[in-house]
Motif scaffolding. Structure first.
Motif, PDB file in Angstrom:
ATOM      1  N   LEU A 123       0.829  -1.206   0.000  1.00 30.80           N
ATOM      2  CA  LEU A 123       0.000   0.000   0.000  1.00 30.80           C
ATOM      3  C   LEU A 123       0.864   1.256   0.000  1.00 30.80           C
ATOM      4  N   ARG A 124       1.958   1.244   0.748  1.00 28.90           N
ATOM      5  CA  ARG A 124       2.882   2.382   0.740  1.00 28.90           C
ATOM      6  C   ARG A 124       3.487   2.584  -0.651  1.00 28.90           C
ATOM      7  N   GLN A 125       3.846   1.482  -1.273  1.00 26.92           N
ATOM      8  CA  GLN A 125       4.405   1.561  -2.619  1.00 26.92           C
ATOM      9  C   GLN A 125       3.391   2.145  -3.593  1.00 26.92           C
ATOM     10  N   TRP A 126       2.130   1.748  -3.443  1.00 29.79           N
ATOM     11  CA  TRP A 126       1.072   2.289  -4.305  1.00 29.79           C
ATOM     12  C   TRP A 126       0.911   3.793  -4.096  1.00 29.79           C
ATOM     13  N   LYS A 127       0.886   4.242  -2.870  1.00 34.03           N
ATOM     14  CA  LYS A 127       0.715   5.674  -2.597  1.00 34.03           C
ATOM     15  C   LYS A 127       1.863   6.495  -3.178  1.00 34.03           C
ATOM     16  N   LEU A 128       3.076   5.974  -3.057  1.00 29.68           N
ATOM     17  CA  LEU A 128       4.228   6.660  -3.625  1.00 29.68           C
ATOM     18  C   LEU A 128       4.126   6.711  -5.146  1.00 29.68           C
ATOM     19  N   TRP A 129       3.744   5.587  -5.739  1.00 30.12           N
ATOM     20  CA  TRP A 129       3.598   5.532  -7.200  1.00 30.12           C
ATOM     21  C   TRP A 129       2.492   6.475  -7.666  1.00 30.12           C
ATOM     22  N   TRP A 130       1.378   6.489  -6.949  1.00 29.14           N
ATOM     23  CA  TRP A 130       0.253   7.358  -7.311  1.00 29.14           C
ATOM     24  C   TRP A 130       0.662   8.830  -7.255  1.00 29.14           C
ATOM     25  N   GLN A 131       1.405   9.202  -6.246  1.00 28.45           N
ATOM     26  CA  GLN A 131       1.860  10.588  -6.113  1.00 28.45           C
ATOM     27  C   GLN A 131       2.777  10.972  -7.278  1.00 28.45           C
ATOM     28  N   GLN A 132       3.682  10.093  -7.643  1.00 29.86           N
ATOM     29  CA  GLN A 132       4.592  10.388  -8.742  1.00 29.86           C
ATOM     30  C   GLN A 132       3.848  10.475 -10.073  1.00 29.86           C
ATOM     31  N   VAL A 133       2.831   9.640 -10.251  1.00 30.99           N
ATOM     32  CA  VAL A 133       2.013   9.706 -11.465  1.00 30.99           C
ATOM     33  C   VAL A 133       1.303  11.059 -11.540  1.00 30.99           C
ATOM     34  N   ALA A 134       0.737  11.500 -10.412  1.00 28.21           N
ATOM     35  CA  ALA A 134       0.032  12.783 -10.387  1.00 28.21           C
ATOM     36  C   ALA A 134       0.971  13.935 -10.714  1.00 28.21           C
ATOM     37  N   GLU A 135       2.226  13.856 -10.255  1.00 29.58           N
ATOM     38  CA  GLU A 135       3.186  14.930 -10.477  1.00 29.58           C
ATOM     39  C   GLU A 135       3.846  14.872 -11.848  1.00 29.58           C
ATOM     40  N   SER A 136       3.678  13.775 -12.567  1.00 28.69           N
ATOM     41  CA  SER A 136       4.353  13.622 -13.853  1.00 28.69           C
ATOM     42  C   SER A 136       3.774  14.517 -14.930  1.00 28.69           C
ATOM     43  N   GLY A 137       2.447  14.766 -14.864  1.00 32.16           N
ATOM     44  CA  GLY A 137       1.803  15.582 -15.892  1.00 32.16           C
ATOM     45  C   GLY A 137       1.619  14.862 -17.213  1.00 32.16           C
ATOM     46  N   ILE A 138       1.813  13.559 -17.247  1.00 35.34           N
ATOM     47  CA  ILE A 138       1.675  12.778 -18.482  1.00 35.34           C
ATOM     48  C   ILE A 138       0.273  12.172 -18.512  1.00 35.34           C
ATOM     49  N   LYS A 139      -0.568  12.639 -19.421  1.00 35.44           N
ATOM     50  CA  LYS A 139      -1.983  12.260 -19.428  1.00 35.44           C
ATOM     51  C   LYS A 139      -2.223  10.762 -19.625  1.00 35.44           C
ATOM     52  N   PRO A 140      -1.592  10.095 -20.595  1.00 33.75           N
ATOM     53  CA  PRO A 140      -1.841   8.644 -20.731  1.00 33.75           C
ATOM     54  C   PRO A 140      -1.506   7.879 -19.452  1.00 33.75           C
ATOM     55  N   LEU A 141      -0.455   8.317 -18.759  1.00 33.31           N
ATOM     56  CA  LEU A 141      -0.071   7.669 -17.508  1.00 33.31           C
ATOM     57  C   LEU A 141      -1.117   7.905 -16.427  1.00 33.31           C
ATOM     58  N   GLN A 142      -1.614   9.124 -16.326  1.00 29.59           N
ATOM     59  CA  GLN A 142      -2.622   9.447 -15.317  1.00 29.59           C
ATOM     60  C   GLN A 142      -3.946   8.737 -15.607  1.00 29.59           C
ATOM     61  N   ASP A 143      -4.301   8.628 -16.893  1.00 32.02           N
ATOM     62  CA  ASP A 143      -5.528   7.916 -17.265  1.00 32.02           C
ATOM     63  C   ASP A 143      -5.415   6.436 -16.888  1.00 32.02           C
ATOM     64  N   PHE A 144      -4.246   5.848 -17.121  1.00 35.33           N
ATOM     65  CA  PHE A 144      -4.054   4.440 -16.783  1.00 35.33           C
ATOM     66  C   PHE A 144      -4.158   4.236 -15.271  1.00 35.33           C
ATOM     67  N   ALA A 145      -3.578   5.145 -14.492  1.00 37.40           N
ATOM     68  CA  ALA A 145      -3.620   5.030 -13.036  1.00 37.40           C
ATOM     69  C   ALA A 145      -5.060   5.088 -12.525  1.00 37.40           C
ATOM     70  N   LYS A 146      -5.895   5.939 -13.136  1.00 35.90           N
ATOM     71  CA  LYS A 146      -7.296   6.030 -12.729  1.00 35.90           C
ATOM     72  C   LYS A 146      -8.044   4.737 -13.030  1.00 35.90           C
ATOM     73  N   LYS A 147      -7.721   4.113 -14.164  1.00 35.28           N
ATOM     74  CA  LYS A 147      -8.350   2.835 -14.507  1.00 35.28           C
ATOM     75  C   LYS A 147      -7.886   1.720 -13.571  1.00 35.28           C
ATOM     76  N   LEU A 148      -6.641   1.823 -13.112  1.00 39.57           N
ATOM     77  CA  LEU A 148      -6.060   0.768 -12.285  1.00 39.57           C
ATOM     78  C   LEU A 148      -6.532   0.846 -10.837  1.00 39.57           C
ATOM     79  N   LYS A 149      -6.893   2.020 -10.375  1.00 33.36           N
ATOM     80  CA  LYS A 149      -7.223   2.214  -8.960  1.00 33.36           C
ATOM     81  C   LYS A 149      -8.343   1.300  -8.454  1.00 33.36           C
ATOM     82  N   PRO A 150      -9.434   1.086  -9.221  1.00 38.21           N
ATOM     83  CA  PRO A 150     -10.483   0.186  -8.713  1.00 38.21           C
ATOM     84  C   PRO A 150     -10.007  -1.253  -8.493  1.00 38.21           C
ATOM     85  N   TYR A 151      -8.890  -1.620  -9.093  1.00 39.18           N
ATOM     86  CA  TYR A 151      -8.376  -2.976  -8.964  1.00 39.18           C
ATOM     87  C   TYR A 151      -7.289  -3.074  -7.891  1.00 39.18           C
TER      88      TYR A 151
END
Length: 380
Positions: A299-327
């Protein structure tokens, strides 16, 4: 004897009382009899044909029935000895070769082999199943699929069925019955149909999403998209654009499987392109979640990864993270149940070989029996 055939005429022994083929009781009264020709195993280089009169008896329990003949199965035109010989050859040779060797119909040999598989395979030992793997494979061209379910501990294929919908895989859980309650974990890709059926029939089981499928999806939806976008940015520089476009496979390939030249090319590509560097490194960090030894660490690894995705500013990456979150729960479950369908992927490759060797199967149920036999612990 004529034309390579040996004809033997057998007569009934009047001193032996015929028996009913259903209950086995002695039946002294014959109802009638019919002449039949029965194939037997070859004698040297001669085909053998038996000519016998098969009687029907009056059984007090079963009514009028065919008399029992120990060496002949009911309603068969082959002796048990020839059937056993054909079944033994089917373990080693294709059906077509066995049919030509024994001078039998292809359909006859196929029926014998199918009956053998059904008899020898039977039902799995459901009481010992604790962890499952579920995946799909292409049955035919045109997006027609079949689902395979295997025991994660023994790699025995428990069930194969056509389709990949909830209705298609439900017969597996119905066949497993009350033993569904003993299942602790199920590894699968992010297939909603599989997930919902597992929750319905095995509510206590943990769903574990497979690393291979998640990373493959990341490669298609994130790395490929960013690579194409970065190549389009470089349209004014054809050489640099081509250099980025041809980097697809090194971006998707595991570094441990690369040659030295591929590793050098990857390092240069990532050093020259920050967005590609970002999505590549975040792919490696995403993998780490499946190797955490506790759910809290994952869970800690996920939170760190999620934060870095949000800060990346790369839309395809952020869209993928949103799709992955329910799983996320299925990803975190890998810490408690380190399962994956990687072994099942290898089994799927073997299934493709089985299908290719036969140039396809006309009968799906026979094909599925062949798959189960290939991975059955007593038939390997």
């Amino acid at each position: 004897m004529e034309d390579g055939w040996l004809h033997l005429h057998l007569s009934r022994d009047s001193s032996i009382t015929p028996r009913c083929s259903v209950c086995g009781r002695p039946c002294p009264h014959l109802h009638d009899h019919r002449h039949r020709r029965i194939r037997d195993r070859d004698f040297f280089d001669c085909r053998v044909m038996l000519h016998i009169d098969v009687g029907r008896v009056r059984c007090d329990t079963c009514g009028v029935r065919v008399q029992r003949i120990s060496w002949l199965s009911p309603c068969k035109r082959l002796t048990r000895r020839l059937q056993a010989h054909a079944e033994g050859l089917c373990r080693l040779l294709p059906i077509k070769h066995v049919a030509e060797l024994l001078d039998l119909s292809w359909h006859t040999v196929k029926t014998l082999d199918k009956q053998r598989l059904e008899r020898e395979l039977g039902d799995p030992d459901w009481s010992s199943v604790r962890r499952l793997m579920m995946d799909e494979f292409a049955l035919f061209k045109g997006h027609r699929y079949a689902t395979v379910v295997a025991d994660a501990d023994t790699q025995e294929v428990l069930w194969v069925g056509e389709g990949r919908s909830r209705e298609s895989i439900r017969p597996f859980f119905e066949q497993m019955g009350r033993f569904c309650r003993r299942v602790e974990a199920v590894a699968m890709d992010m297939n909603t149909a599989f997930d919902l059926e597992v929750q319905l029939h095995c509510p206590q089981a943990k769903v574990v999403y497979d690393l291979f499928h998640v990373i493959a999806k990341y490669g298609r939806e994130v790395i490929d998209r960013v690579r194409v976008d970065q190549a389009n940015v470089l349209r004014g520089d054809p050489a640099a654009r081509k250099w980025v476009k041809r980097g697809r496979w090194v971006l998707l390939k595991n570094r441990c499987n690369m040659t030295d030249d591929q590793q050098d090319y990857l390092d240069q590509l990532l050093a020259a392109n920050k967005p590609l560097m970002t999505v590549y490194l975040l792919k490696e960090q995403l993998k780490e979640m499946w190797y955490c030894r506790s759910r809290l660490a994952a869970l800690r690894q996920w939170k760190l990864w999620w934060q870095q995705v949000a800060e990346s500013g790369i839309k395809p990456l952020q869209d993928f993270a949103k799709k992955l979150k329910p799983y996320l729960s299925g990803i975190l479950a890998s810490a408690d149940h380190p399962l994956s369908t990687s072994k099942l992927e290898g089994m799927n490759n073997r299934i493709k070989v089985i299908k290719r060797m036969a140039y396809g199967y006309r009968d799906n149920s026979y094909f599925f029996l062949k798959i189960r036999a290939a991975f059955h612990p007593n038939m390997r």
